[in-house]
Motif scaffolding. Structure first.
Motif, mmCIF file in Angstrom:
data_model
loop_
_atom_site.group_PDB
_atom_site.id
_atom_site.type_symbol
_atom_site.label_atom_id
_atom_site.label_comp_id
_atom_site.label_asym_id
_atom_site.label_seq_id
_atom_site.Cartn_x
_atom_site.Cartn_y
_atom_site.Cartn_z
ATOM 1 N N GLU A 61 39.778 33.284 61.601
ATOM 2 C CA GLU A 61 40.711 33.422 60.499
ATOM 3 C C GLU A 61 40.195 32.647 59.290
ATOM 4 O O GLU A 61 39.730 31.528 59.419
ATOM 5 C CB GLU A 61 42.085 32.903 60.916
ATOM 6 C CG GLU A 61 43.192 33.245 59.966
ATOM 7 C CD GLU A 61 44.546 32.942 60.566
ATOM 8 O OE1 GLU A 61 45.161 33.873 61.120
ATOM 9 O OE2 GLU A 61 44.980 31.793 60.471
ATOM 10 N N CYS A 62 40.279 33.253 58.121
ATOM 11 C CA CYS A 62 39.847 32.613 56.881
ATOM 12 C C CYS A 62 41.027 31.893 56.247
ATOM 13 O O CYS A 62 42.140 32.397 56.250
ATOM 14 C CB CYS A 62 39.286 33.649 55.916
ATOM 15 S SG CYS A 62 37.804 34.449 56.539
ATOM 16 N N SER A 63 40.782 30.737 55.680
ATOM 17 C CA SER A 63 41.830 29.930 55.073
ATOM 18 C C SER A 63 42.429 30.639 53.863
ATOM 19 O O SER A 63 41.825 31.558 53.304
ATOM 20 C CB SER A 63 41.264 28.573 54.652
ATOM 21 O OG SER A 63 40.392 28.749 53.548
ATOM 22 N N PRO A 64 43.611 30.211 53.432
ATOM 23 C CA PRO A 64 44.237 30.843 52.271
ATOM 24 C C PRO A 64 43.373 30.791 51.007
ATOM 25 O O PRO A 64 43.307 31.775 50.265
ATOM 26 C CB PRO A 64 45.525 30.039 52.081
ATOM 27 C CG PRO A 64 45.847 29.527 53.435
ATOM 28 C CD PRO A 64 44.511 29.254 54.072
ATOM 29 N N SER A 65 42.690 29.686 50.769
ATOM 30 C CA SER A 65 41.880 29.586 49.546
ATOM 31 C C SER A 65 40.664 30.507 49.602
ATOM 32 O O SER A 65 40.319 31.140 48.603
ATOM 33 C CB SER A 65 41.446 28.141 49.298
ATOM 34 O OG SER A 65 40.632 27.679 50.342
ATOM 35 N N VAL A 66 40.025 30.621 50.748
ATOM 36 C CA VAL A 66 38.880 31.525 50.904
ATOM 37 C C VAL A 66 39.347 32.972 50.764
ATOM 38 O O VAL A 66 38.708 33.782 50.091
ATOM 39 C CB VAL A 66 38.183 31.300 52.264
ATOM 40 C CG1 VAL A 66 37.163 32.382 52.549
ATOM 41 C CG2 VAL A 66 37.536 29.927 52.305
ATOM 42 N N THR A 67 40.485 33.281 51.372
ATOM 43 C CA THR A 67 41.049 34.624 51.274
ATOM 44 C C THR A 67 41.365 34.969 49.824
ATOM 45 O O THR A 67 41.029 36.052 49.343
ATOM 46 C CB THR A 67 42.329 34.738 52.135
ATOM 47 O OG1 THR A 67 42.000 34.458 53.495
ATOM 48 C CG2 THR A 67 42.941 36.118 52.043
ATOM 49 N N ARG A 68 42.004 34.041 49.114
ATOM 50 C CA ARG A 68 42.352 34.272 47.714
ATOM 51 C C ARG A 68 41.111 34.533 46.868
ATOM 52 O O ARG A 68 41.061 35.481 46.084
ATOM 53 C CB ARG A 68 43.132 33.087 47.163
ATOM 54 C CG ARG A 68 43.566 33.262 45.718
ATOM 55 C CD ARG A 68 44.278 32.036 45.159
ATOM 56 N NE ARG A 68 43.424 30.864 45.221
ATOM 57 C CZ ARG A 68 43.670 29.780 45.970
ATOM 58 N NH1 ARG A 68 44.750 29.718 46.712
ATOM 59 N NH2 ARG A 68 42.852 28.759 45.958
ATOM 60 N N ASP A 69 40.075 33.701 47.036
ATOM 61 C CA ASP A 69 38.839 33.872 46.267
ATOM 62 C C ASP A 69 38.192 35.231 46.543
ATOM 63 O O ASP A 69 37.714 35.895 45.630
ATOM 64 C CB ASP A 69 37.851 32.752 46.585
ATOM 65 C CG ASP A 69 38.317 31.396 46.091
ATOM 66 O OD1 ASP A 69 39.249 31.351 45.252
ATOM 67 O OD2 ASP A 69 37.762 30.377 46.537
ATOM 68 N N ALA A 70 38.175 35.632 47.801
ATOM 69 C CA ALA A 70 37.572 36.916 48.167
ATOM 70 C C ALA A 70 38.383 38.082 47.599
ATOM 71 O O ALA A 70 37.816 39.045 47.080
ATOM 72 C CB ALA A 70 37.463 37.038 49.682
ATOM 73 N N LEU A 71 39.701 37.997 47.664
ATOM 74 C CA LEU A 71 40.544 39.081 47.149
ATOM 75 C C LEU A 71 40.420 39.209 45.630
ATOM 76 O O LEU A 71 40.429 40.321 45.098
ATOM 77 C CB LEU A 71 42.002 38.866 47.558
ATOM 78 C CG LEU A 71 42.298 39.004 49.052
ATOM 79 C CD1 LEU A 71 43.760 38.678 49.343
ATOM 80 C CD2 LEU A 71 41.950 40.389 49.557
ATOM 81 N N VAL A 72 40.270 38.087 44.946
ATOM 82 C CA VAL A 72 40.065 38.126 43.492
ATOM 83 C C VAL A 72 38.734 38.800 43.172
ATOM 84 O O VAL A 72 38.643 39.637 42.263
ATOM 85 C CB VAL A 72 40.130 36.703 42.888
ATOM 86 C CG1 VAL A 72 39.609 36.683 41.474
ATOM 87 C CG2 VAL A 72 41.555 36.175 42.936
ATOM 88 N N ALA A 73 37.684 38.462 43.915
ATOM 89 C CA ALA A 73 36.380 39.082 43.698
ATOM 90 C C ALA A 73 36.419 40.583 43.975
ATOM 91 O O ALA A 73 35.842 41.386 43.248
ATOM 92 C CB ALA A 73 35.327 38.408 44.574
ATOM 93 N N ILE A 74 37.136 40.984 45.025
ATOM 94 C CA ILE A 74 37.280 42.402 45.358
ATOM 95 C C ILE A 74 38.009 43.126 44.230
ATOM 96 O O ILE A 74 37.616 44.222 43.812
ATOM 97 C CB ILE A 74 38.011 42.572 46.703
ATOM 98 C CG1 ILE A 74 37.120 42.110 47.853
ATOM 99 C CG2 ILE A 74 38.459 44.017 46.912
ATOM 100 C CD1 ILE A 74 37.839 41.942 49.168
ATOM 101 N N LYS A 75 39.068 42.522 43.722
ATOM 102 C CA LYS A 75 39.823 43.129 42.620
ATOM 103 C C LYS A 75 38.945 43.304 41.390
ATOM 104 O O LYS A 75 38.966 44.365 40.761
ATOM 105 C CB LYS A 75 41.036 42.255 42.294
ATOM 106 C CG LYS A 75 41.911 42.808 41.207
ATOM 107 C CD LYS A 75 43.083 41.903 40.936
ATOM 108 C CE LYS A 75 43.894 42.431 39.758
ATOM 109 N NZ LYS A 75 44.954 41.504 39.387
ATOM 110 N N ARG A 76 38.162 42.292 41.064
ATOM 111 C CA ARG A 76 37.273 42.379 39.898
ATOM 112 C C ARG A 76 36.188 43.453 40.105
ATOM 113 O O ARG A 76 35.825 44.143 39.170
ATOM 114 C CB ARG A 76 36.622 41.030 39.635
ATOM 115 C CG ARG A 76 37.585 40.033 39.060
ATOM 116 C CD ARG A 76 36.895 38.748 38.703
ATOM 117 N NE ARG A 76 37.877 37.798 38.197
ATOM 118 C CZ ARG A 76 37.666 36.513 38.128
ATOM 119 N NH1 ARG A 76 36.517 36.000 38.521
ATOM 120 N NH2 ARG A 76 38.603 35.709 37.660
#
Length: 66
Positions: free
Chosen positions: A46-61
């Protein structure tokens, strides 16, 4: 707050957005995406909330730049 996400689900989203992995130190992976976007994640169940957030932002961009 972003909830944690399972590693395999996050990897699936990264691949769908055009990111490709390469090994990094220890249990980390470095994912490079379109237009020079990059994200680092930990290879764990499981990825931590901060890692998940960073990855989701990159995916969105990455999807915005298509």
């Amino acid at each position: 707050m972003t909830p944690p996400m399972k590693y395999r689900d996050l990897v699936k989203l990264l691949r769908e957005a055009g990111f490709t992995p390469r090994e990094a130190k220890g249990d980390h992976e470095f994912w490079r995406g379109p237009k020079g976007l990059a994200v680092s994640i930990v290879r764990d169940t499981e990825c931590s909330p901060s890692v998940t957030r960073d990855a989701l932002v990159a995916i969105k961009r990455a999807k915005e730049k298509e």
